[in-house]
Design an enzyme around this catalytic site. Structure first.
Site, mmCIF file in Angstrom:
data_model
loop_
_atom_site.group_PDB
_atom_site.id
_atom_site.type_symbol
_atom_site.label_atom_id
_atom_site.label_comp_id
_atom_site.label_asym_id
_atom_site.label_seq_id
_atom_site.Cartn_x
_atom_site.Cartn_y
_atom_site.Cartn_z
ATOM 1 N N ASP A 31 15.774 16.542 -8.664
ATOM 2 C CA ASP A 31 17.092 16.469 -9.295
ATOM 3 C C ASP A 31 16.997 17.130 -10.663
ATOM 4 O O ASP A 31 16.001 16.970 -11.365
ATOM 5 C CB ASP A 31 17.534 15.004 -9.434
ATOM 6 C CG ASP A 31 19.037 14.870 -9.566
ATOM 7 O OD1 ASP A 31 19.681 14.335 -8.638
ATOM 8 O OD2 ASP A 31 19.599 15.306 -10.602
ATOM 9 N N GLY A 36 22.925 13.585 -12.430
ATOM 10 C CA GLY A 36 22.242 12.433 -11.834
ATOM 11 C C GLY A 36 21.657 11.522 -12.903
ATOM 12 O O GLY A 36 21.679 11.840 -14.096
ATOM 13 N N ALA A 73 21.907 18.000 -3.585
ATOM 14 C CA ALA A 73 22.143 18.454 -4.954
ATOM 15 C C ALA A 73 23.322 19.417 -4.971
ATOM 16 O O ALA A 73 23.303 20.432 -4.273
ATOM 17 C CB ALA A 73 20.894 19.160 -5.487
ATOM 18 N N TYR A 140 35.387 24.369 -4.684
ATOM 19 C CA TYR A 140 34.393 23.406 -4.200
ATOM 20 C C TYR A 140 34.241 23.541 -2.683
ATOM 21 O O TYR A 140 33.127 23.728 -2.165
ATOM 22 C CB TYR A 140 34.818 21.979 -4.581
ATOM 23 C CG TYR A 140 34.000 20.918 -3.901
ATOM 24 C CD1 TYR A 140 32.649 20.776 -4.176
ATOM 25 C CD2 TYR A 140 34.583 20.060 -2.955
ATOM 26 C CE1 TYR A 140 31.889 19.807 -3.537
ATOM 27 C CE2 TYR A 140 33.831 19.093 -2.315
ATOM 28 C CZ TYR A 140 32.485 18.972 -2.604
ATOM 29 O OH TYR A 140 31.742 18.020 -1.959
ATOM 30 N N LEU A 187 39.296 7.122 -6.351
ATOM 31 C CA LEU A 187 40.279 6.033 -6.344
ATOM 32 C C LEU A 187 39.647 4.649 -6.478
ATOM 33 O O LEU A 187 40.103 3.847 -7.304
ATOM 34 C CB LEU A 187 41.112 6.130 -5.053
ATOM 35 C CG LEU A 187 42.124 5.011 -4.854
ATOM 36 C CD1 LEU A 187 43.150 4.996 -5.986
ATOM 37 C CD2 LEU A 187 42.816 5.171 -3.500
ATOM 38 N N ARG A 218 43.494 8.551 3.392
ATOM 39 C CA ARG A 218 42.120 9.061 3.468
ATOM 40 C C ARG A 218 41.280 8.161 4.362
ATOM 41 O O ARG A 218 41.597 6.994 4.568
ATOM 42 C CB ARG A 218 41.479 9.079 2.065
ATOM 43 C CG ARG A 218 42.120 10.057 1.092
ATOM 44 C CD ARG A 218 41.795 11.492 1.440
ATOM 45 N NE ARG A 218 42.415 12.430 0.506
ATOM 46 C CZ ARG A 218 43.655 12.897 0.600
ATOM 47 N NH1 ARG A 218 44.443 12.501 1.591
ATOM 48 N NH2 ARG A 218 44.119 13.758 -0.283
ATOM 49 N N GLY A 280 46.767 20.002 -4.944
ATOM 50 C CA GLY A 280 45.727 20.264 -3.941
ATOM 51 C C GLY A 280 45.343 19.062 -3.101
ATOM 52 O O GLY A 280 44.445 19.165 -2.271
ATOM 53 N N ASP A 281 45.983 17.897 -3.302
ATOM 54 C CA ASP A 281 45.660 16.727 -2.477
ATOM 55 C C ASP A 281 46.514 16.720 -1.205
ATOM 56 O O ASP A 281 47.724 16.506 -1.275
ATOM 57 C CB ASP A 281 45.930 15.431 -3.252
ATOM 58 C CG ASP A 281 44.771 15.009 -4.127
ATOM 59 O OD1 ASP A 281 43.682 15.601 -4.000
ATOM 60 O OD2 ASP A 281 44.952 14.082 -4.933
HETATM 61 N N1 UDP Z 1 44.026 8.919 -6.044
HETATM 62 C C1 UDP Z 1 44.971 8.197 -6.734
HETATM 63 N N2 UDP Z 1 44.656 7.752 -7.993
HETATM 64 C C2 UDP Z 1 43.455 7.993 -8.578
HETATM 65 C C3 UDP Z 1 42.484 8.730 -7.857
HETATM 66 C C4 UDP Z 1 42.815 9.181 -6.593
HETATM 67 O O1 UDP Z 1 46.092 7.961 -6.245
HETATM 68 O O2 UDP Z 1 43.248 7.565 -9.711
HETATM 69 C C5 UDP Z 1 44.339 9.365 -4.678
HETATM 70 C C6 UDP Z 1 44.127 10.841 -4.433
HETATM 71 O O3 UDP Z 1 45.316 11.538 -4.690
HETATM 72 C C7 UDP Z 1 43.743 10.852 -2.950
HETATM 73 C C8 UDP Z 1 43.050 9.507 -2.739
HETATM 74 O O4 UDP Z 1 43.451 8.681 -3.826
HETATM 75 O O5 UDP Z 1 44.895 10.884 -2.150
HETATM 76 C C9 UDP Z 1 41.551 9.606 -2.743
HETATM 77 O O6 UDP Z 1 41.171 10.336 -3.879
HETATM 78 P P1 UDP Z 1 39.673 10.457 -4.358
HETATM 79 O O7 UDP Z 1 39.665 11.219 -5.641
HETATM 80 O O8 UDP Z 1 39.038 9.110 -4.346
HETATM 81 O O9 UDP Z 1 38.970 11.304 -3.199
HETATM 82 P P2 UDP Z 1 39.389 12.733 -2.575
HETATM 83 O O10 UDP Z 1 40.174 12.408 -1.337
HETATM 84 O O11 UDP Z 1 40.173 13.482 -3.599
HETATM 85 O O12 UDP Z 1 38.072 13.345 -2.269
#
Ligand code: UDP
Length: 322
Positions: A31, A36, A73, A140, A187, A218, A280-281
């Site tokens: 690492d 980390g 990593a 990413y 989240l 999710r 982007g979500d």
């Molecule tokens: N999310 C949210 N509030 C937060 C962080 C995330 O509503 O403070 C939502 C985010 O838009 C997604 C889901 O929770 O729909 C999971 O987000 P996270 O960042 O945990 O993981 P991701 O799916 O982005 O990899």
């Protein structure tokens, strides 16, 4: 087995390293400690502070002799990847190329790679099978997809045996090993931070999604279940073959459902702030799980409640992380 875990000081890698150690493997963690934590690395495993961008140091380490590598990593912040794509191509693609060069030179022929559902982008069909055409929507996802493709080419050209594990949403903790990201964007930790008062409220990003309660859905998987899949994949790697396997539970939870679970587990009425969508979500990401079951014999055992409870126990024991 003599196993090298890259990124073994990170959230998932440190738990994978401990699981390998517990089953009797001889484990070395590599690492850079860029993100980390040295103290996340479990006792009883060797630790080498090496950056994969340092090809010479990586080659030197690989010459110690390994039966396989679990490669976690990486840089993994979506927003950062959009702002600084060059950082992600270097940190995820060039570093993986260096690792493959070093593995080839040292004749190490088994690899398990930490890929992501971000390679699928915003797929029209859910649950998402591994044959869904990749279409990342950020750097990413592009950088991880580039490595997946590199592995397929390497398997064809040089006989590497490789598995790309495409994680969905990883959560939870494992005893005294847990999640400590800076910055934190996920989240479940953010909901628990709001429960402790570390932040005033947890945000709900988007309440106008085409989902039953308007918030994004999710597929959450416990980090211990996820870790176990790496061990199974390492044991099943086939020479000259590259497989892609999704790791999720095959069931989705909305942001509101996750927050309700966090309220129930903590017994705290966590304050919530409704916000616009995070750019982007996608609305709905749930894994198709047939391949994991058939090829790895893997099924997650832990529930969303287990993830939130284990994370909560960890946060209470480590209020400021490692
Ligand atoms: N999310 C949210 N509030 C937060 C962080 C995330 O509503 O403070 C939502 C985010 O838009 C997604 C889901 O929770 O729909 C999971 O987000 P996270 O960042 O945990 O993981 P991701 O799916 O982005 O990899």
């Amino acid at each position: 087995m003599r196993v090298l875990v890259t990124g073994g000081a990170g959230y998932i890698g440190s738990i994978v390293a401990r699981q390998l150690r517990d089953r009797g493997d001889d484990v070395t963690v590599l690492d850079s400690l860029f993100r980390g934590h040295r103290s996340a690395v479990p006792d009883g495993v060797r630790f080498e502070q090496v950056d994969l961008l340092d090809l010479e140091a990586t080659q030197h380490l690989l010459r110690a002799g390994f039966d396989g590598v679990i490669h976690l990593a990486a840089l993994a912040l979506v927003a950062e990847s959009v702002a600084k794509p060059e950082m992600y191509y270097r940190g995820n693609v060039v570093s993986s190329l260096n690792l493959l060069d070093a593995m080839r030179a040292a004749d190490v022929r088994r690899l398990v790679f930490s890929s992501t559902c971000a390679t699928y982008g915003e797929p029209a069909v859910v649950p998402i099978g591994e044959d869904t055409p990749p279409a990342p929507v950020n750097s990413y996802g592009n950088s991880k997809l580039a490595v997946d493709r590199m592995l397929a080419d390497e398997a064809r050209a040089h006989g590497l045996g490789a598995v790309s594990l495409r994680y969905f949403n990883v959560a939870g903790a494992s005893g005294d090993q847990g999640e400590d990201h800076e910055p934190e964007t996920h989240l479940i930790p953010l909901a628990l931070w709001a429960a402790t008062g570390r932040t005033p409220a947890v945000s709900i990003f988007g309440t106008d999604y085409p989902t039953p309660d308007g918030t994004a859905v999710r597929d959450y998987v416990h980090v211990e279940d996820l870790g176990r899949a790496h061990l199974l994949a390492l044991d099943r790697v086939q020479p000259a073959r590259h497989d892609i396997i999704n790791l999720g539970a095959g069931r989705g939870y909305s942001v509101r459902e996750v927050i309700e679970t966090a309220k129930a587990v903590t017994g705290i009425d966590i304050p919530v702030r409704e916000q616009p969508r995070r750019p982007g979500d996608p609305p709905n990401l749930v894994a198709a799980t047939t391949r994991a079951r058939e090829q790895l014999g893997w099924e997650p055992e832990k529930t969303l409640e287990d993830m939130v409870r284990d994370a909560w126990t960890w946060f209470q024991a480590h209020p400021s992380g490692y």
